[in-house]
Design a protein around this motif. Structure first.
Motif, PDB file in Angstrom:
ATOM      1  N   ALA A  17      44.498  44.940  35.475  1.00 37.50           N
ATOM      2  CA  ALA A  17      43.062  45.156  35.716  1.00 37.50           C
ATOM      3  C   ALA A  17      42.220  44.558  34.592  1.00 37.50           C
ATOM      4  N   ALA A 125      39.851  49.701  31.531  1.00 41.38           N
ATOM      5  CA  ALA A 125      40.916  49.151  32.386  1.00 41.38           C
ATOM      6  C   ALA A 125      42.257  49.731  31.944  1.00 41.38           C
ATOM      7  N   ARG A 127      44.981  52.516  33.186  1.00 45.97           N
ATOM      8  CA  ARG A 127      45.373  53.413  34.277  1.00 45.97           C
ATOM      9  C   ARG A 127      45.595  54.845  33.806  1.00 45.97           C
ATOM     10  N   ARG A 158      39.230  59.177  39.665  1.00 46.93           N
ATOM     11  CA  ARG A 158      39.433  57.803  40.163  1.00 46.93           C
ATOM     12  C   ARG A 158      38.272  57.328  41.032  1.00 46.93           C
ATOM     13  N   SER A 176      39.916  50.554  35.971  1.00 46.32           N
ATOM     14  CA  SER A 176      41.072  51.439  36.096  1.00 46.32           C
ATOM     15  C   SER A 176      40.899  52.558  35.065  1.00 46.32           C
ATOM     16  N   PRO A 177      41.161  53.835  35.401  1.00 46.56           N
ATOM     17  CA  PRO A 177      41.735  54.355  36.641  1.00 46.56           C
ATOM     18  C   PRO A 177      40.794  54.171  37.844  1.00 46.56           C
ATOM     19  N   SER A 178      41.426  53.858  38.981  1.00 51.35           N
ATOM     20  CA  SER A 178      40.648  53.718  40.204  1.00 51.35           C
ATOM     21  C   SER A 178      41.588  53.923  41.383  1.00 51.35           C
ATOM     22  N   ASP A 181      44.667  51.469  41.484  1.00 49.30           N
ATOM     23  CA  ASP A 181      45.550  51.286  40.317  1.00 49.30           C
ATOM     24  C   ASP A 181      47.027  51.589  40.576  1.00 49.30           C
ATOM     25  N   ALA A 187      45.456  46.455  41.323  1.00 49.77           N
ATOM     26  CA  ALA A 187      44.733  46.700  40.057  1.00 49.77           C
ATOM     27  C   ALA A 187      44.102  45.398  39.563  1.00 49.77           C
ATOM     28  N   ARG A 190      41.050  44.579  41.682  1.00 51.73           N
ATOM     29  CA  ARG A 190      39.911  45.405  41.285  1.00 51.73           C
ATOM     30  C   ARG A 190      39.297  44.872  39.977  1.00 51.73           C
TER      31      ARG A 190
END
Ligand SMILES: Cc1cc2nc3c(=O)[nH]c(=O)nc-3n(C[C@H](O)[C@H](O)[C@H](O)COP(=O)(O)OP(=O)(O)OC[C@H]3O[C@@H](n4cnc5c(N)ncnc54)[C@H](O)[C@@H]3O)c2cc1C
Length: 337
Positions: A17, A125, A127, A158, A176-178, A181, A187, A190
């Motif tokens: 990410a 970014a 996770r 998220r 990230s977190p999203s 991810d 990731a 994104r």
């Protein structure tokens, strides 16, 4: 904080990410620092077999090296340090009323070991981590509580950011977190989307309007340009037609300035055949530099590397006739080292 290094963008994390976000931002000319250390989801994969471009998969050590190398080549400063906090810079209250001028930093990014950095935009970014963002918005907005049996755990929400990474805090983006991810490639996708949002927002700060600010990062063949589009005037005409009914007066200085930059940008995306060859060779070399010959020979025997090479090149090397590429050849990288 007055002597803190000042960046346009600070990216926290150089996994899929963060690397993608950083590369898109830096390629558009933004001054980007990428911090990368600490808990990594990528580092836990035994072997990544579903990331496009690697037919037999890729070990995560090699992929991480490639991510960092790509960020550096795009112009980012990659900093091997753990971000401990991101705080608002003095004078920024996070809302339009307290918004600093377009070229002023909004955040102070403090790493564990090195000097703090100020940045106008921050991209998270990471996770596994969002703790360093605590305090930028209400805890209830940023963090969600989950029940684990008798215990409850707080984790970064998220869904806090929109799909393009934007958040209620001006200048703060979350790649990230999203919800993207859980796989490396999603990731990365994104991150790319967030990087493009950052680029568009920086342009809007600089006077561009949204339709003009949204662009593509493409490298195209000059050979695809017919005679008509080889002329700058044709691009000016195109821009005028696209934006004649837009929000900015086509006769204004602002329109002319943005048009100049947009046309330069579009035209510079075309490369000639020689340039294309230089780029291809640089790409091959950057990959070759990250191969581990000992590991290949151990696993596949002493001829495995030679099998992958052209017989003529091996013969020339063995004869010591110096017929490898020189600095002026298209096949030479011309600046990767
Ligand atoms: C056991 C396991 C196996 C997996 N296998 C696969 C698989 O086979 N295929 C697949 O597609 N996905 C797999 N995944 C998921 C994959 O790892 C993630 O989807 C992907 O790595 C997420 O990328 P990211 O960039 O969001 O975060 P990460 O990969 O976690 O990258 C974050 C980066 O930020 C750095 N960092 C963290 N905190 C900070 C901080 N405070 N300051 C500075 N730097 C920081 C980390 O060191 C890391 O380099 C697996 C995950 C696990 C746990």
């Amino acid at each position: 904080m007055s002597d803190a290094a000042e960046r346009d963008v600070a990216v926290v994390g150089c996994g899929p990410a963060g690397c993608a976000a950083a590369v898109f931002a830096a390629r558009d000319g933004l001054d980007v620092a990428v911090f990368d250390r600490g808990r990594s989801s990528l580092a836990r994969c035994a072997h990544l077999e579903n990331y496009p471009g690697f037919p037999a998969g890729v070990d995560v050590g090699t992929l991480s090296d490639l991510f960092r190398a790509q960020a550096e080549r795009a112009g980012c400063a990659v900093v091997d340090d753990l971000v401990e906090s991101v705080e608002r810079a003095a004078g920024d209250d996070g809302g339009p009323a307290g918004r600093p001028e377009a070229d002023e930093p909004r955040f102070v990014v403090t790493p564990q070991e090195g000097e703090p950095v100020t940045a106008r935009r921050v991209v998270a970014a990471t996770r596994y981590d969002g703790e360093y963002l605590r305090g930028l918005d209400d805890d209830e907005a940023m963090f969600a509580v989950r029940d684990h049996g008798d215990e409850t755990h707080e984790h970064f929400d998220r869904e806090y950011a929109d799909r393009d990474g934007t958040t209620p805090v001006d200048g703060l983006y979350v790649a990230s977190p999203s919800d993207a991810d859980r796989q490396a490639i999603t990731a990365a996708g994104r991150g790319a989307r967030v990087g493009k949002r950052v680029v568009a927002d920086a342009r809007i700060d600089d006077g561009w309007w949204p339709e003009a600010a949204a662009g593509v990062d493409w490298v195209r063949r000059e050979a695809e340009l017919d005679d008509e589009w080889a002329e700058r005037d044709r691009w000016v005409e195109w821009f005028d037609a696209e934006h004649a009914d837009g929000p900015v007066d086509p006769d204004s200085d602002r329109f002319a300035r943005v048009r100049e930059a947009a046309v330069d940008d579009a035209r510079s995306s075309y490369v000639g055949a020689d340039d294309e060859a230089v780029r291809a060779a640089a790409g091959q070399r950057a990959l070759a530099e990250r191969l581990d010959p000992d590991a290949i020979v151990d696993a596949h025997g002493p001829d495995a590397l030679l099998d992958a090479m052209d017989d003529g090149a091996i013969a020339a090397h063995a004869a010591g006739d110096g017929s490898g590429p020189s600095a002026g050849d298209p096949a030479s990288d011309g600046g990767d080292r």
